[in-house]
Design a protein around this motif. Structure first.
Motif, PDB file in Angstrom:
ATOM      1  N   SER A  65       0.860  -1.175   0.000  1.00 50.61           N
ATOM      2  CA  SER A  65       0.000   0.000   0.000  1.00 50.61           C
ATOM      3  C   SER A  65       0.900   1.229   0.000  1.00 50.61           C
ATOM      4  CB  SER A  65      -0.883   0.009   1.241  1.00 50.61           C
ATOM      5  OG  SER A  65      -0.082   0.319   2.368  1.00 50.61           O
ATOM      6  N   ASP A  66       0.347   2.340  -0.500  1.00 49.18           N
ATOM      7  CA  ASP A  66       1.126   3.581  -0.541  1.00 49.18           C
ATOM      8  C   ASP A  66       1.630   3.967   0.844  1.00 49.18           C
ATOM      9  OD1 ASP A  66      -0.811   5.274  -3.151  1.00 49.18           O
ATOM     10  OD2 ASP A  66       0.568   3.568  -3.160  1.00 49.18           O
ATOM     11  N   THR A  67       0.761   3.844   1.841  1.00 56.84           N
ATOM     12  CA  THR A  67       1.151   4.277   3.191  1.00 56.84           C
ATOM     13  C   THR A  67       2.256   3.387   3.730  1.00 56.84           C
ATOM     14  OG1 THR A  67      -0.940   3.238   3.752  1.00 56.84           O
ATOM     15  CG2 THR A  67      -0.716   5.581   4.269  1.00 56.84           C
ATOM     16  N   GLU A  68       2.159   2.095   3.468  1.00 56.35           N
ATOM     17  CA  GLU A  68       3.183   1.181   3.974  1.00 56.35           C
ATOM     18  C   GLU A  68       4.512   1.461   3.288  1.00 56.35           C
ATOM     19  OE1 GLU A  68       3.245  -0.469   6.518  1.00 56.35           O
ATOM     20  OE2 GLU A  68       5.043  -1.667   6.224  1.00 56.35           O
ATOM     21  N   LEU A  69       4.474   1.702   1.999  1.00 55.28           N
ATOM     22  CA  LEU A  69       5.700   2.028   1.270  1.00 55.28           C
ATOM     23  C   LEU A  69       6.317   3.304   1.835  1.00 55.28           C
ATOM     24  CD1 LEU A  69       7.636   1.423  -1.067  1.00 55.28           C
ATOM     25  CD2 LEU A  69       6.132   2.691  -2.579  1.00 55.28           C
ATOM     26  N   ALA A  70       5.465   4.293   2.070  1.00 56.94           N
ATOM     27  CA  ALA A  70       5.961   5.563   2.599  1.00 56.94           C
ATOM     28  C   ALA A  70       6.575   5.356   3.983  1.00 56.94           C
ATOM     29  CB  ALA A  70       4.820   6.575   2.670  1.00 56.94           C
ATOM     30  N   ARG A  71       5.933   4.555   4.770  1.00 55.66           N
ATOM     31  CA  ARG A  71       6.443   4.322   6.130  1.00 55.66           C
ATOM     32  C   ARG A  71       7.834   3.697   6.060  1.00 55.66           C
ATOM     33  NH1 ARG A  71       7.231   0.817   9.898  1.00 55.66           N
ATOM     34  NH2 ARG A  71       6.720  -0.954   8.575  1.00 55.66           N
ATOM     35  N   ARG A  72       7.961   2.670   5.227  1.00 51.94           N
ATOM     36  CA  ARG A  72       9.254   1.983   5.141  1.00 51.94           C
ATOM     37  C   ARG A  72      10.314   2.905   4.555  1.00 51.94           C
ATOM     38  NH1 ARG A  72       8.288  -4.378   3.846  1.00 51.94           N
ATOM     39  NH2 ARG A  72       6.211  -4.516   4.744  1.00 51.94           N
ATOM     40  N   PHE A  73       9.904   3.712   3.566  1.00 49.33           N
ATOM     41  CA  PHE A  73      10.842   4.669   2.968  1.00 49.33           C
ATOM     42  C   PHE A  73      11.388   5.578   4.058  1.00 49.33           C
ATOM     43  CE2 PHE A  73      12.301   7.102  -0.730  1.00 49.33           C
ATOM     44  CZ  PHE A  73      12.501   8.362  -0.197  1.00 49.33           C
ATOM     45  N   ARG A  74      10.481   6.133   4.847  1.00 51.98           N
ATOM     46  CA  ARG A  74      10.921   7.085   5.866  1.00 51.98           C
ATOM     47  C   ARG A  74      11.723   6.416   6.961  1.00 51.98           C
ATOM     48  NH1 ARG A  74       5.592   9.549   4.953  1.00 51.98           N
ATOM     49  NH2 ARG A  74       5.989  11.182   3.416  1.00 51.98           N
ATOM     50  N   ALA A  75      11.509   5.080   7.106  1.00 45.88           N
ATOM     51  CA  ALA A  75      12.290   4.339   8.115  1.00 45.88           C
ATOM     52  C   ALA A  75      13.663   3.948   7.576  1.00 45.88           C
ATOM     53  CB  ALA A  75      11.517   3.097   8.539  1.00 45.88           C
ATOM     54  N   GLY A  76      13.953   4.285   6.324  1.00 47.35           N
ATOM     55  CA  GLY A  76      15.283   4.007   5.782  1.00 47.35           C
ATOM     56  C   GLY A  76      15.444   2.648   5.139  1.00 47.35           C
ATOM     57  N   ILE A  95      15.983   0.358   2.273  1.00 47.93           N
ATOM     58  CA  ILE A  95      16.520   0.517   0.919  1.00 47.93           C
ATOM     59  C   ILE A  95      15.566  -0.017  -0.139  1.00 47.93           C
ATOM     60  CG2 ILE A  95      18.233  -0.548  -0.634  1.00 47.93           C
ATOM     61  CD1 ILE A  95      19.404   1.794   0.566  1.00 47.93           C
ATOM     62  N   ARG A  96      14.872  -1.100   0.212  1.00 47.78           N
ATOM     63  CA  ARG A  96      13.994  -1.695  -0.776  1.00 47.78           C
ATOM     64  C   ARG A  96      12.832  -0.770  -1.090  1.00 47.78           C
ATOM     65  NH1 ARG A  96      11.471  -7.651  -1.350  1.00 47.78           N
ATOM     66  NH2 ARG A  96      11.644  -7.546  -3.631  1.00 47.78           N
ATOM     67  N   ALA A  97      12.378  -0.039  -0.069  1.00 53.27           N
ATOM     68  CA  ALA A  97      11.289   0.907  -0.305  1.00 53.27           C
ATOM     69  C   ALA A  97      11.765   2.028  -1.225  1.00 53.27           C
ATOM     70  CB  ALA A  97      10.795   1.484   1.023  1.00 53.27           C
ATOM     71  N   LEU A  98      12.985   2.459  -1.017  1.00 55.63           N
ATOM     72  CA  LEU A  98      13.569   3.469  -1.909  1.00 55.63           C
ATOM     73  C   LEU A  98      13.613   2.949  -3.333  1.00 55.63           C
ATOM     74  CD1 LEU A  98      15.248   6.027  -2.629  1.00 55.63           C
ATOM     75  CD2 LEU A  98      17.261   4.790  -1.849  1.00 55.63           C
ATOM     76  N   ALA A  99      14.104   1.715  -3.465  1.00 54.61           N
ATOM     77  CA  ALA A  99      14.219   1.113  -4.796  1.00 54.61           C
ATOM     78  C   ALA A  99      12.853   0.991  -5.452  1.00 54.61           C
ATOM     79  CB  ALA A  99      14.890  -0.253  -4.696  1.00 54.61           C
ATOM     80  N   ARG A 100      11.862   0.591  -4.665  1.00 54.32           N
ATOM     81  CA  ARG A 100      10.509   0.454  -5.218  1.00 54.32           C
ATOM     82  C   ARG A 100       9.962   1.811  -5.617  1.00 54.32           C
ATOM     83  NH1 ARG A 100       7.134  -3.622  -4.735  1.00 54.32           N
ATOM     84  NH2 ARG A 100       9.081  -4.640  -5.279  1.00 54.32           N
ATOM     85  N   ALA A 101      10.220   2.817  -4.793  1.00 55.10           N
ATOM     86  CA  ALA A 101       9.740   4.168  -5.116  1.00 55.10           C
ATOM     87  C   ALA A 101      10.343   4.641  -6.435  1.00 55.10           C
ATOM     88  CB  ALA A 101      10.082   5.130  -3.986  1.00 55.10           C
ATOM     89  N   ILE A 102      11.613   4.354  -6.643  1.00 52.59           N
ATOM     90  CA  ILE A 102      12.256   4.746  -7.899  1.00 52.59           C
ATOM     91  C   ILE A 102      11.605   4.021  -9.072  1.00 52.59           C
ATOM     92  CG2 ILE A 102      14.402   4.728  -9.230  1.00 52.59           C
ATOM     93  CD1 ILE A 102      15.926   5.192  -6.651  1.00 52.59           C
ATOM     94  N   SER A 103      11.295   2.747  -8.891  1.00 53.33           N
ATOM     95  CA  SER A 103      10.602   2.017  -9.970  1.00 53.33           C
ATOM     96  C   SER A 103       9.284   2.692 -10.302  1.00 53.33           C
ATOM     97  CB  SER A 103      10.318   0.577  -9.563  1.00 53.33           C
ATOM     98  OG  SER A 103      11.504  -0.109  -9.309  1.00 53.33           O
ATOM     99  N   LEU A 104       8.598   3.167  -9.248  1.00 52.18           N
ATOM    100  CA  LEU A 104       7.300   3.801  -9.474  1.00 52.18           C
ATOM    101  C   LEU A 104       7.471   5.094 -10.259  1.00 52.18           C
ATOM    102  CD1 LEU A 104       5.632   3.013  -6.045  1.00 52.18           C
ATOM    103  CD2 LEU A 104       4.940   2.151  -8.280  1.00 52.18           C
ATOM    104  N   VAL A 105       8.489   5.873  -9.944  1.00 51.67           N
ATOM    105  CA  VAL A 105       8.635   7.103 -10.730  1.00 51.67           C
ATOM    106  C   VAL A 105       9.083   6.786 -12.154  1.00 51.67           C
ATOM    107  CG1 VAL A 105       9.168   8.444  -8.660  1.00 51.67           C
ATOM    108  CG2 VAL A 105      11.013   7.787 -10.179  1.00 51.67           C
ATOM    109  N   GLU A 106       9.789   5.700 -12.324  1.00 52.23           N
ATOM    110  CA  GLU A 106      10.153   5.308 -13.695  1.00 52.23           C
ATOM    111  C   GLU A 106       8.910   4.988 -14.497  1.00 52.23           C
ATOM    112  OE1 GLU A 106      14.096   3.180 -14.648  1.00 52.23           O
ATOM    113  OE2 GLU A 106      13.361   2.163 -12.848  1.00 52.23           O
ATOM    114  N   ARG A 107       7.925   4.415 -13.832  1.00 54.07           N
ATOM    115  CA  ARG A 107       6.659   4.114 -14.494  1.00 54.07           C
ATOM    116  C   ARG A 107       5.770   5.342 -14.586  1.00 54.07           C
ATOM    117  NH1 ARG A 107       4.202  -0.516 -10.845  1.00 54.07           N
ATOM    118  NH2 ARG A 107       2.385  -0.247 -12.171  1.00 54.07           N
ATOM    119  N   ARG A 108       6.251   6.471 -14.065  1.00 49.97           N
ATOM    120  CA  ARG A 108       5.477   7.710 -14.044  1.00 49.97           C
ATOM    121  C   ARG A 108       4.248   7.566 -13.159  1.00 49.97           C
ATOM    122  NH1 ARG A 108       8.204  10.317 -13.817  1.00 49.97           N
ATOM    123  NH2 ARG A 108       7.279  12.186 -14.709  1.00 49.97           N
ATOM    124  N   ASP A 109       4.378   6.753 -12.135  1.00 52.56           N
ATOM    125  CA  ASP A 109       3.312   6.581 -11.157  1.00 52.56           C
ATOM    126  C   ASP A 109       3.412   7.726 -10.143  1.00 52.56           C
ATOM    127  OD1 ASP A 109       1.920   5.725  -8.769  1.00 52.56           O
ATOM    128  OD2 ASP A 109       1.942   3.695  -9.591  1.00 52.56           O
TER     129      ASP A 109
END
Lengths: 139, 330, 547
Positions: B6-17, B19-33
């Motif tokens: 979920s978006d919130t879970e991804l955001a939570r993990r991203f903010r917790a540092g 790395i996989r959440a960061l990597a996933r977030a980058i994939s999402l921007v590559e998809r223009r999500d």
């Protein structure tokens, strides 16, 4: 108004773990995967299981493909699966190829390797297998 | 990690540092999500986020080795580094072989080094939109420095220059017919020139030719205005031996100082955002146009009858405009 | 009215054109892509002075007597798990008629690592014998008189170390180095190009090779200091012409390096040897071998001014193509490994290894290994092919194809020269790209069934019995680890440390390193310790991968 999200191409980390340097097969497979529409991150020779998994995490790869010709496959494939477990990334699919006898293939599958392709496998078989597992995300 | 978070879970993990959440977030921007855009904002009190150095140059100039050497230097200085390495995707199959991280093996397993390979994916306008978002994500995640590395084919060096604070153009002595081979535009975008493989014969000649071309060029582009313009230094390096890397970094820091003191930093930040906005508008408009052309048969009929795109384009734009007005309730 | 008699060749051509051709879609070019005419006639025979064996340019062989004088050496590559096991296999093969030894080392040994290094785990003994120190080497040759046999050692980056170990074992047997015969592969350039078992960067790697050549020229004069290899290049996917050209180019790079060191060409050239693949496309291989001799002789004489005949004669070992073996219907590999060595024999090889049928999946069983040896004996004694020297000499086809191989090689030499030589070409990834392209092309041809691999992409069977293959006992790994640790405990530590310190100092300077390595070996420094000492000085090489 939202941007339409593009299809997510499947990203595959392809590597050789262990000491052997026979990269003919892995390179041919990498090309074939690229031609089939995948994004292939080739991390090269002499990778440790830790390095391969770390790369897969940074690259947000869905698949790891390993090539081993040295006979050390019974140590190295399970080590990669273990490391994925340790990094809480067991959703990443591991497959591979190389010099691997039949009974070892069965044993490795039991240990979490999704598929192993032996010498002589047509490249199309590998592509078809990937397409089946990841129907969205490649052409 | 389950495949779709979920978006919130991804955001939570991203903010917790994570790395996989960061990597996933980058994939999402590559998809223009758009779902991770909120994460791109710099965390409170962190200032302007990561600084970006861009490296571009022809294949074979040793850019990856150079970047690897620079990462080593930055790590010695205790800075965390993210590298974005781009390679072109096949326009036909959409696939790509991304092989740049091979040159950076010694940083494997260093948690303060993050390497991401990005295929250019035939984005019209190249990689700049996805890369810009990725850079913001990396800064928000906490990386001090971001290095952007691209192969100098097509328009990629202009894209790098648009996105990086400092652009480094890499050359080597084996350039065939010498510096004349360099494409038009490179001289304008370079903030720093590196002549790598400086231990090879012909190195002096490249430096001299480059100096000659630079002196002929009126310092415009990035150094414009009444202020004293920036003179791009030429730095010889032997990246494979870690030679010249300190000097390169000194030049980067000098350039950054210049950008701040001259006010160029602010100008570029503003013009950068404007450019990006225009690109985002173009991206959205393009998608709407494709949608409209795909769905509306009468539109297509008229288009074919006209034989030219202009009337149809105006129509599509006004539709987008009125849809927007409708949404805003006017 | 007089009717002109028609040229019979024209008539044949017409008849050929109008006759039906096979429609199976399989390529009629060589496996390397050289187009072949359906027929070669006297007009295809190159115009040149008659060539004879033992005479420049040696196309027909380097010895006037050919195999009438002496058969090729039957040298089966072998080694697995521990020195003790391998010692047993060597005695078995020698008793069964093998005429020279050939040592295969395991991956950690090939990569300069001790068995107890963390990255050696799982890799010990699988593809050859584990050698960590002189102690293992002594076990390997226990009861085998080094003064009476010749030994080939297949190792590259750490080659100098293994050679020193061999010399030290001979010392202990009372055999002087000056009488030792054998070959060291020691071909680092092809590691950068194809096999990828490099450790140090190119410059210090070349230095070690030249050190060993220089040392042996004085101290071990019967030793073949280098086996300049095309086998691995071919196995990595190159064409036959690329194998030929890249190998000979590597050879010239080594010659250049030795001359730069100050050696005279005739002091070392006769101890350079070569190693080629014998692949399945029969005639192309024969032409390749013949062309190799001619090209090398010409370059040695014309470019390097070699005066002595022995400097001009290209001597080579051949191994049948590993990549031609199939896991499917593996008995067929026996047939493949009969045809391939036949090409090598008709091409005049000096020594020969025939693969065993089960080698696709593992090291060979005793039975398979013996059968491979027997195949050579069959060739030598039953088929009659050894009775006439260069029996295909004068064949319109073979002579034409030999010339074509030579021509293609010369084109490559020019390109390599334009790039600045072999090492700049390696750094520009020239060879690697050619090889990767050729490998991919071949794979596509297979996928499209324009080339067939019987049992693999055609004539397959569904229910294959899994093959009985050799398994390395996993507990041998633990034993080897214990052994190396024991060696470290038991040795004269002071002598060892002193030797390694001396080596490090010399490596940072310009001395020939062989005496320092020899002393370290005698002091029971392990291979890993010696390599790490050198790595500290030389650094480690990472390749630029091209796909």
């Amino acid at each position: 108004m939202t941007a339409e999200t593009a299809v997510r191409p499947v990203r595959i980390v392809v590597a050789k773990v262990g000491l052997d340097g026979h990269d003919r097969g892995v390179k041919v497979v990498a090309r074939a995967l690229r031609d089939a529409g995948y994004e292939v991150i080739y991390t090269g020779l002499r990778q440790t299981p830790e390095m391969v998994v770390d790369a897969a995490l940074q690259e947000d790869a869905q698949v790891i493909g390993l090539s081993i010709h040295s006979g050390a496959h019974m140590t190295l494939f399970p080590a990669v699966v273990q490391e994925l477990k340790r990094r809480k990334a067991t959703d990443i699919v591991v497959f591979g190829g190389g010099i691997i006898p039949e009974d070892d293939i069965a044993a490795l599958k039991k240990k979490g390797v999704a598929q192993l392709f032996t010498p002589g496998t047509p490249l199309q078989d590998i592509v078809n297998w990937l397409r089946e597992r990841f129907p969205e995300g490649s052409r | 990690m389950v495949d779709e978070l979920s978006d919130t879970e991804l955001a939570r993990r991203f903010r917790a540092g994570d790395i996989r959440a960061l990597a996933r977030a980058i994939s999402l921007v590559e998809r223009r999500d758009p779902s991770v855009r909120a994460l791109e904002e710099a965390p409170q009190g962190k200032g302007r986020g990561a600084q970006v150095v861009g490296f571009t140059g022809a294949p074979g100039t040793g850019k990856s080795t150079l970047v690897d050497a620079l990462v080593a230097l930055l790590r010695k200085k205790g800075r965390s580094v993210a590298v974005i390495a781009t390679d072109p995707n096949s326009p036909f199959t959409g696939g790509a072989i991304l092989g740049d991280r091979i040159r950076m093996q010694r940083h494997a397993l260093d948690p303060k080094v993050f390497i991401r390979s990005m295929g250019a994916r035939g984005h019209l306008g190249g990689l700049s939109l996805a890369a810009r978002e990725a850079i913001r994500l990396l800064g928000a995640f906490g990386f001090d420095e971001v290095i952007l590395e691209t192969v100098g084919v097509g328009q990629s060096e202009l894209e790098v220059a648009a996105v990086a604070d400092t652009t480094v153009v890499v050359l080597t002595p084996n350039l065939g017919d010498g510096v004349q081979m360099i494409k038009a535009g490179i001289l304008e975008i370079a903030d720093i020139f590196v002549v790598n493989k400086a231990d090879l014969e012909g190195h002096q000649r490249v430096v001299m030719e480059l100096r000659g071309m630079l002196s002929l060029n009126t310092p415009s582009a990035r150094g414009a205005g009444a202020q004293k313009p920036w003179k791009p230094p030429i730095i010889p390096t032997v990246a494979a031996r870690q030679d010249g890397i300190e000097e390169l970094w000194v030049a980067v820091e000098a350039h950054r100082k210049y950008l701040e003191s001259s006010g160029r930093a602010r100008e570029l930040a503003e013009s950068g955002l404007k450019d990006e906005t225009a690109e985002v508008v173009a991206e959205l408009a393009r998608q709407q146009a494709r949608l409209a052309l795909g769905e509306d048969a009468s539109l297509t009929r008229d288009l074919v009858k006209d034989g030219t795109p202009y009337r149809t384009a105006e129509q599509i734009l006004s539709r987008i405009g009125s849809a927007g007005r409708k949404r805003r309730g006017s | 009215m007089k009717v002109r008699a028609r040229d019979p060749k024209e008539v044949w051509e017409e008849e050929f054109e109008s006759s039906p051709s096979r429609d199976d879609g399989v390529e009629t070019s060589t496996i390397s892509g050289i187009p072949l005419k359906p027929l070669y006639t006297s007009t295809d025979l190159p115009k040149r002075d008659e060539e004879l064996p033992g005479r420049y340019p040696y196309t027909r062989g380097i010895h006037p007597g050919g195999y009438r004088g002496r058969l090729w050496t039957m040298r089966q590559f072998s080694g697995f798990a521990t020195a003790e096991e391998t010692n047993k296999r060597y005695k078995y093969l020698l008793a069964n008629g093998q005429t020279g030894l050939s040592v295969a080392f395991d991956m950690p040994t090939l990569m300069g690592q001790d068995s107890d290094a963390p990255t050696s785990r799982g890799e010990i003994g699988h593809c050859g014998v584990a050698i960590d120190s002189l102690a293992d080497m002594e076990t390997l040759f226990d009861g085998i008189p080094l003064g009476e046999i010749t030994t080939s050692m297949t190792i590259n980056s750490p080659a100098a170390i293994l050679l020193c170990m061999y010399i030290a074992v001979a010392e202990k047997q009372g055999v002087p180095a000056s009488t030792l015969g054998g070959t060291l592969q020691n071909d680092i350039l092809k590691e950068f190009i194809a096999q990828k078992e490099f450790i140090f960067p190119p410059a210090p790697s070349m230095r070690l090779v030249v050190d060993s050549i220089e040392y042996c020229a004085k101290e071990v004069p019967k030793w073949n200091t280098i086996s300049i290899s095309g086998y691995h290049i071919r196995e990595a996917g190159s064409t036959a012409a690329q194998e030929l050209a890249f190998t000979l180019a590597d050879g010239m790079a080594y010659v250049d390096a030795c001359l730069e060191r100050g050696m005279r060409i005739d002091d070392f050239a006769s101890r350079l040897s070569f190693f080629f693949d014998a692949h399945i496309d029969f005639f192309e291989e024969i032409a390749k071998f013949r062309a190799a001799r001619r090209i090398w002789a010409r370059w040695m004489r014309d470019r390097y001014g070699a005066q002595e005949e022995r400097s001009l004669k290209l001597r080579f070992h051949t191994q049948t193509a590993g990549v031609s073996l199939t896991a499917q219907q593996p008995e067929l590999n026996i047939a493949r490994t009969a045809i391939e060595p036949l090409a090598a024999v008709l091409g005049g090889t000096q020594s020969l290894h025939t693969n065993a049928m089960d080698e696709v999946l593992a090291l060979p069983t005793d039975k398979a290994a013996r059968l491979a040896l027997r195949t050579q004996q069959l060739l030598a004694y039953e088929t009659g092919v050894a009775n006439t020297i260069d029996p295909l000499g004068g064949s319109y086809f073979i002579e034409s194809l030999t010339d074509e191989m030579e021509r293609q090689a010369e084109v490559y030499f020019k390109r390599i020269e334009e790039l600045g030589g072999v090492i700049p070409a390696i750094e520009a990834s020239f060879f690697q790209k050619e090889i990767a392209d050729a490998a991919f092309r071949y794979q596509q041809e297979l996928e499209q069934k324009r080339r067939l691999m019987v049992g693999v992409n055609e004539f397959t069977v569904d229910d294959e019995e899994p093959m009985e293959i050799l398994r390395i006992d996993p507990k041998l790994e633990g034993e080897q680890v214990a052994r190396v640790q024991e060696v470290r405990r038991k040795r004269d530590q002071a002598r060892c440390s002193k030797a390694l310190a001396g080596l490090r100092k010399a490596a940072a300077g310009t001395d020939n390193l062989m005496p320092y390595i020899l002393e370290s070996v005698r002091a029971y420094a392990t291979e890993g310790e010696i390599m790490n000492t050198l790595i500290d000085v030389f650094g480690i090489y990472t390749e630029t991968a091209v796909i």
